[in-house]
Write a protein that holds these residues in place. Structure first.
Motif, PDB file in Angstrom:
ATOM      1  N   LEU A 265       3.791   1.690  -1.022  1.00  0.00           N
ATOM      2  CA  LEU A 265       4.400   1.992  -2.398  1.00  0.00           C
ATOM      3  C   LEU A 265       3.261   2.538  -3.548  1.00  0.00           C
ATOM      4  O   LEU A 265       3.686   3.605  -3.936  1.00  0.00           O
ATOM      5  CB  LEU A 265       5.084   0.840  -2.925  1.00  0.00           C
ATOM      6  N   MET A 266       2.037   1.864  -3.446  1.00  0.00           N
ATOM      7  CA  MET A 266       1.171   2.410  -4.362  1.00  0.00           C
ATOM      8  C   MET A 266       0.799   3.749  -4.205  1.00  0.00           C
ATOM      9  O   MET A 266       1.042   4.668  -4.872  1.00  0.00           O
ATOM     10  CB  MET A 266       0.054   1.594  -4.124  1.00  0.00           C
ATOM     11  N   VAL A 267       0.567   4.056  -2.761  1.00  0.00           N
ATOM     12  CA  VAL A 267      -0.076   5.293  -2.514  1.00  0.00           C
ATOM     13  C   VAL A 267       1.234   6.401  -2.704  1.00  0.00           C
ATOM     14  O   VAL A 267       0.916   7.428  -3.497  1.00  0.00           O
ATOM     15  CB  VAL A 267      -0.552   5.460  -0.824  1.00  0.00           C
TER      16      VAL A 267
ATOM     17  N   THR B 158       0.696  -1.251  -0.060  1.00  0.00           N
ATOM     18  CA  THR B 158       0.062  -0.015   0.034  1.00  0.00           C
ATOM     19  C   THR B 158       1.038   1.139  -0.123  1.00  0.00           C
ATOM     20  O   THR B 158       0.403   2.238  -0.813  1.00  0.00           O
ATOM     21  CB  THR B 158      -0.984   0.126   1.136  1.00  0.00           C
TER      22      THR B 158
ATOM     23  N   THR C 273       3.642   6.425  -4.875  1.00  0.00           N
ATOM     24  CA  THR C 273       3.886   6.776  -6.239  1.00  0.00           C
ATOM     25  C   THR C 273       2.756   7.288  -6.943  1.00  0.00           C
ATOM     26  O   THR C 273       2.906   8.387  -7.594  1.00  0.00           O
ATOM     27  CB  THR C 273       4.047   5.417  -6.980  1.00  0.00           C
ATOM     28  N   LEU C 274       1.522   7.019  -6.586  1.00  0.00           N
ATOM     29  CA  LEU C 274       0.344   7.527  -7.152  1.00  0.00           C
ATOM     30  C   LEU C 274       0.108   8.859  -6.768  1.00  0.00           C
ATOM     31  O   LEU C 274       0.043  10.008  -7.510  1.00  0.00           O
ATOM     32  CB  LEU C 274      -0.892   6.846  -6.703  1.00  0.00           C
TER      33      LEU C 274
END
Lengths: 120, 137, 789, 121
Positions: free
Chosen positions: C649-651, C647, C653-654
């Motif tokens: 990493l996703m959050v 989560t 980069t987004l």
């Protein structure tokens, strides 16, 4: 946390982690120092790759193979960030000519800011 | 930014990513993953598509307006909660259905439905934001 | 059945507008049927109550807080109930004709009926909380009624003022009642008032007393809080006749009478009540003579009579309580009649100025008759109930509590009341007929039926004093005194001092009446310049709103940077101040024995964080945040928390991507031009927050962690929820409700961003120009409505 | 046996990542650094993913690892291409000692028109 297995694999993973760490450090240096913005984006992209490296090694070390999903997702999103920034650089290039993107002289910008009382 | 190479690669990449995001969503119950992370990956897939192909293409691809997708997701999540009322349990308790033909299939449940709802909400909301930003040139 | 009685007016109120549309002119008669029926219903209790019995009714409402919808009918509440429903019948009739041409008559009758229901509920309530609920309902309906013609700013102000004053008092009352219930050990008033001694010497007695008195004094317009009642005369006359003379303002008196057995009898109770009562009595009487508007004169005399009632209850002996109950009964009758008569005069002639009214007797004979009868009863002349009440007042003032002083006050007050009564009752009707804006004419039966009946009742009650004493006033006194006392009212008590005092009052009254014009002008001159509580109320409100405006102006500066600064400062303070205070954080700081690369990653995270603070370009800041995020995610991973790393990493980069989109769009300076002092300040604050959290985490980790929760989930995750990924199982099964809330927030955030972008379209459209020329991303002036510098 | 292969693969992968890092550090201009980052970096990451595949010997892990490698091999070059192009158009200077810029006179960065190849639209 000392989960590293014994034997050859153990040694190799330690070395791998050490070299990945050095690579990570060099990338951060480039990202911070990078004269032009493109350099920094390249560094960010490299960061993602090193991240995947870390994840891979950790997957091997803890033999918890679900980590590579995190790796794949990171590769994807890293690409998205690179594309987004590349387009940003491209768009900026097409705006009325102002100097280099990085923070070299912004004289007129600073004056303008100060004229407006420089408060906001 | 009309790089031909990008335009050819995008559909393939986006397709693979959406597949991957659904994969992460559905196996989330036993392995790291789940609705929220799946949604994020799905959102980044559509973000890539929006950046490369433009907003119109994404709207066509998503058929419905992203915010309404988020709304449907929330509705599904709510529905899966309400469903447990029919069985006399408190709101949001998981209802499981074990099909006779596959007794040890422990998957069909309102809980997974709730997870799908979460997935749709995350994808819908984030893509709505990205499209909003893209459009307001 | 009692519950039905109380709730019936509310039910009928809902249909009042439709009844008005359907029935048209007959609405008054139709709607008046309910209060009439209620009067008959309550009348049947007179038998049981006068022989000492009580009727109770209780249904559980919020049982685990022991709040029951319970009612209790004894002498006091029966007297009030009869007054409310009886006078209510005539008021509904009167209002239907008085406001016949008014467009919102239906809504008016709805409010009146709702008020009647809440007033009945209040006087019959036994449970402390039920009493409070109905108490607040009366305040609200009074607010709606005072502000009925909401077009005029004066009535809006009066309504708000009434609500603020009575509402504020209501708050104090709630606290007082709950304290009393807690001290007395029961929520039911009937049981509570038995344990009077327990209450009286309870440590909280003083607090209870003050709070309950606050509630009663604001509602019954006692001295410092009396200013809202004359202003409430902005309401249509039926409201003034019903609420602000006969019923609502008596609620405070009712409350004092009701709690008398429990709280009364102490030294402080007596002095406070007598003092406030006497002061209000004098102020009311004096202000009454000063005014020239019929309704204002009557309103001030109501304030005076309320003061008299509180004064009498304060005295406390049986005679005083008898006088109070008798006066209460008499006052409701004659004041209601006088108000309605004044309303008919206003309706007929178009003006209420007593100076411009004379000689209406011939044009409005019936109203004149009713007004005259009521005025005589008010002035306390035999054979009216008013006379008996005044006799008893003098018997009471002869008691042993400062007899001379309070008798003197009583005489002066009554004399003034005498003068005003005759002024209102006779002056407009006698002498040559003066020209008035509208040609004077008698109103319809609806207008004169009410005053005539009430005035006649005043006379009958006086004549048949045995009946009124035994059946109505007596039981009421029993309730207030707490035990059964023999009560017999009589007209002729021989040549004793009370008679002489009455004669003295009448003499003084005539003198005041004769010189009334001169007195009112001199009083007007002196009083107008004085600082009254009314002006004080306005100053208080302006002060309140003024401070609110300055505080908001300071906090809501409109630039995002200030909000962030304030938030971070508060977070830092919250984290660090306790540490500074306690000093001894027992942190066992030890270097964790883990592998070297974790330190490496931590060092790189630090480098990322440091570069955000140092470098001037916002783009570098965004990218360094990327570095920080990846480093933290790797740490999560190394400590085998894959979901978390995923989560993060996703959050991370987004958000970097979205920031990139935003930077390209919004006219933001690419480089952040804060001078180095401000950059240093920001870094220090950020550092403080960081240190705060570190100390917090260290202190938590150095204690033994309570693993109960993780064991709970680990055990149940697979058995109950058939899932091995505990994190996700918690998210979507055990704590599904929280996640449901969170995704709702995500949807709202999405919609909010879209609307902001759509609204902010204009400022973004400006992005076409080179972003550097636009000022910092201060919000679009349309949003903040403030010109950004 | 698979442990040995995994160990070797990890070592080589890590080595190439290190090379990429050094390349990023020492190379003078953005275009050269891009080569290092993408080529060596992708190779490094790919090898480590391969090592994971070997080490796990489970089909779905291998499948995912291969998918990851394919994914890397696609995205990295495209990313580099985009960056190079955007950088050149934005006028990021070449390294002084690198040979003369082949596109110098012929490619107009504003209209993206290459001499002799008019834009189709």
């Amino acid at each position: 946390m000392d989960v590293l297995g014994s034997s050859f694999l153990d040694i190799s993973t330690r070395i791998a982690l050490a070299s990945l760490l050095v690579a990570f450090a060099l990338t951060v240096y480039r990202l911070v120092r990078g004269p032009s913005f493109a350099d920094r984006v390249v560094a960010l992209d490299m960061l993602m790759l090193i991240g995947i490296g870390f994840i891979g090694v950790m997957a091997v070390v803890t033999s918890e193979y679900n980590y590579i999903d995190v790796g794949i997702a990171l590769a994807l999103v890293g690409f998205l960030a690179t594309v987004a920034f590349a387009r940003y650089i491209y768009r900026r290039a097409h705006l009325p000519k102002d100097d280099q993107l990085d923070e070299v002289a912004h004289a007129e910008e600073r004056e303008q800011y100060r004229e407006q009382g420089g408060r906001s | 930014m009309n790089s031909l190479i990008l335009k050819t690669a995008t559909p393939f990449l986006v397709g693979l990513t959406v597949l991957f995001s659904i994969y992460v969503l559905l196996r989330g119950h036993n392995v790291p993953g789940g609705g929220f992370i799946g949604g994020l990956i799905g959102a980044s897939a559509f973000a890539t598509y929006t950046i490369n192909e433009g907003v119109a293409a994404t709207r066509r691809a998503m058929v419905f307006h992203p915010v309404s997708i988020a709304g449907v997701g929330l509705f599904i999540a709510g529905l899966s909660g309400v469903a447990s009322l029919l069985f006399g349990d408190a709101f949001m308790t998981g209802q499981w259905w074990f099909p006779s033909f596959a007794p040890d299939l422990k998957y069909l449940s309102t809980v997974v439905l709730f997870d799908i709802g979460v997935y749709l909400v995350v994808v819908g909301a984030i893509v709505a934001i990205i499209i909003g930003l893209e459009e307001s040139t | 059945m009692l519950l039905a009685g109380v709730l019936a007016p509310f039910v009928l109120a809902v249909f009042a507008p439709t009844v008005k549309r359907v029935a048209g002119p007959a609405t008054g008669w139709l709607l008046a049927l309910l209060p009439a029926a209620l009067t008959v219903y309550f009348a049947q209790f007179i038998g049981t109550v006068s022989s000492g019995g009580t009727i109770t009714f209780s249904t559980p409402w919020v049982s685990d807080l022991s709040i029951h919808l319970s009612f209790y009918v004894d002498g006091l509440s029966l007297l009030f109930a009869l007054l409310i429903s009886g006078i209510g019948t005539f008021i509904v009739l009167y209002a239907a004709t008085y406001l016949a041409k008014h467009a919102d008559l239906g809504r008016f009758l709805m409010f009146i009926l709702m008020f009647m229901g809440s007033m009945l509920g209040l006087v019959l309530a036994d449970n402390v909380v039920t009493l409070f609920v109905f108490w607040e309902l009366t305040s609200i309906t009074s607010f709606l009624l005072i502000g009925f013609n909401h077009a005029s700013p004066r009535s809006r102000r009066a309504a708000l003022q009434a609500l603020v004053v009575t509402g504020g008092g209501g708050l104090a009352l709630l606290a007082g009642l709950l304290l009393m219930a807690q001290a007395g050990g029961s929520m039911e008033l009937s049981t509570l008032l038995q344990s009077g001694d327990l209450l009286r010497d309870h440590p909280h007695y003083l607090a209870i007393l003050i709070l309950v008195l606050m509630g009663a004094f604001t509602k019954s317009a006692q001295a410092p809080f009396h200013f809202w009642l004359p202003n409430a005369m902005e309401a249509p006359t039926p409201v003034s006749a019903y609420l602000h003379s006969a019923t609502m303002v008596k609620a405070g008196v009712y409350l004092l009478a009701r709690v008398n057995p429990g709280l009364g009898g102490t030294e402080i109770w007596q002095t406070v009540l007598v003092a406030f009562g006497a002061v209000t009595f004098l102020i009311g009487a004096v202000l009454a003579i000063r005014n020239t508007d019929l309704k204002l004169m009557l309103a001030q005399t109501t304030v005076a009579s309320l003061g008299l009632l509180v004064f009498l209850i304060g005295l406390g002996e049986e005679v005083a309580l008898e006088a109070a109950m008798a006066y209460l009964f008499a006052h409701s009758l004659f004041k209601g009649a006088l108000f309605m008569a004044a309303g008919s005069v206003d309706h007929g002639t178009g003006t209420r100025e007593i100076t411009r009214l004379s000689g209406l007797g011939k044009a409005m004979p019936i109203t004149f008759a009713a007004a005259a009868l009521a005025a005589v009863s008010m002035s306390g002349l035999p054979p009216f109930i008013g006379f008996i009440a005044k006799e008893w007042v003098y018997k009471a003032t002869m008691g042993d509590f400062w007899p001379l002083a309070i008798t003197g006050v009583a005489i002066l007050g009554n004399a003034l009341m005498f003068a005003v009564a005759l002024l209102v009752g006779f002056k407009p009707f006698l002498g040559r007929q003066s020209e008035t804006p509208k040609h004077p004419h008698e109103g319809g039966p609806g207008l004169w039926l009410g005053p005539v009946t009430l005035a006649a009742l005043g006379l009958l009650a006086g004549l048949f004093n045995g009946l009124s004493g035994g059946l109505l006033v007596g039981p009421a006194v029993w309730a207030v005194a707490g035990e059964q006392v023999s009560v017999d009212l009589y007209l002729w008590g021989g040549f004793k001092t009370p008679l002489f005092l009455s004669l003295a009052t009448i003499a003084l009254g005539i003198v005041l009446l004769w010189r009334s014009r001169a007195i009112s002008s001199t009083l007007a001159a002196t009083f107008d310049r004085m600082w009254g509580p009314d002006r004080g109320y306005d100053q208080f409100l302006d002060l309140l709103i003024g401070t609110a405006r300055t505080v908001t102006a300071r906090l809501q500066t409109g630039t995002l940077r200030h909000y962030l600064l304030v938030t971070m400062l508060i977070v830092a303070a919250v984290l660090l101040l306790p540490v500074a205070q306690m000093g001894d954080l027992d942190i066992t700081f030890r270097i964790p024995a883990t592998d070297f690369y974790i330190f490496g990653i931590a060092a790189l995270a630090l480098a990322g964080g440091f570069s955000i603070a140092v470098f001037r370009s916002r783009l570098i800041a965004i990218l360094s945040m990327g570095v920080l995020g990846v480093a933290v995610a790797l740490v999560f991973l190394l400590f085998s928390a894959p979901d978390l790393a995923f989560t993060q990493l996703m959050v991370e980069t987004l958000s970097v991507v979205i920031l990139a989109l935003v930077i390209a769009r919004l006219p933001i300076y690419r480089s952040d031009w804060r001078g180095w002092p401000r950059a240093v300040r920001d870094s220090i604050i950020a550092g403080a927050v960081g240190v705060g959290f570190t100390l917090l985490l260290l202190s938590i980790t150095s204690r033994t962690l309570d693993l109960a929760l993780s064991e709970y989930f680990a055990a149940r995750s697979y058995t109950e929820a058939y899932g091995r990924n505990i994190v996700n199982v918690i998210l979507v099964d055990f704590r599904a409700l929280d996640t449901f809330g969170e995704i709702a927030v995500v949807v709202i955030a999405g919609v909010a961003v879209l609307s902001l972008l759509a609204m902010g379209g204009r400022s973004l459209a400006g992005a076409g120009r080179a972003p550097d020329s636009a000022p910092d991303s201060a919000p679009d002036s349309a949003v903040t409505g403030k010109e950004t510098s | 046996m698979t442990e040995i292969i995994a160990g070797v693969l990890i070592l080589i992968g890590a080595f190439f990542s290190l090379v990429a890092g050094i390349g990023l550090f020492r190379l003078p201009d953005v275009y050269l650094r891009m080569h290092a980052a993408t080529k060596a970096g992708t190779l490094g990451g790919g090898l480590i993913l391969l090592a994971v595949a070997f080490h796990s010997e489970q089909i779905e892990v291998i499948a995912r690892a291969l998918a990851g490698i394919v994914f890397l091999l696609i995205t990295a070059p495209i990313g580099a291409h985009l960056l190079g192009r955007a950088g050149y158009i934005a006028g990021v200077p070449l390294w002084s000692k690198s040979g003369e810029d082949a596109l110098a006179g012929k490619y107009d960065t504003q209209s993206e028109f290459l001499e002799g190849h008019p834009p189709k639209s």
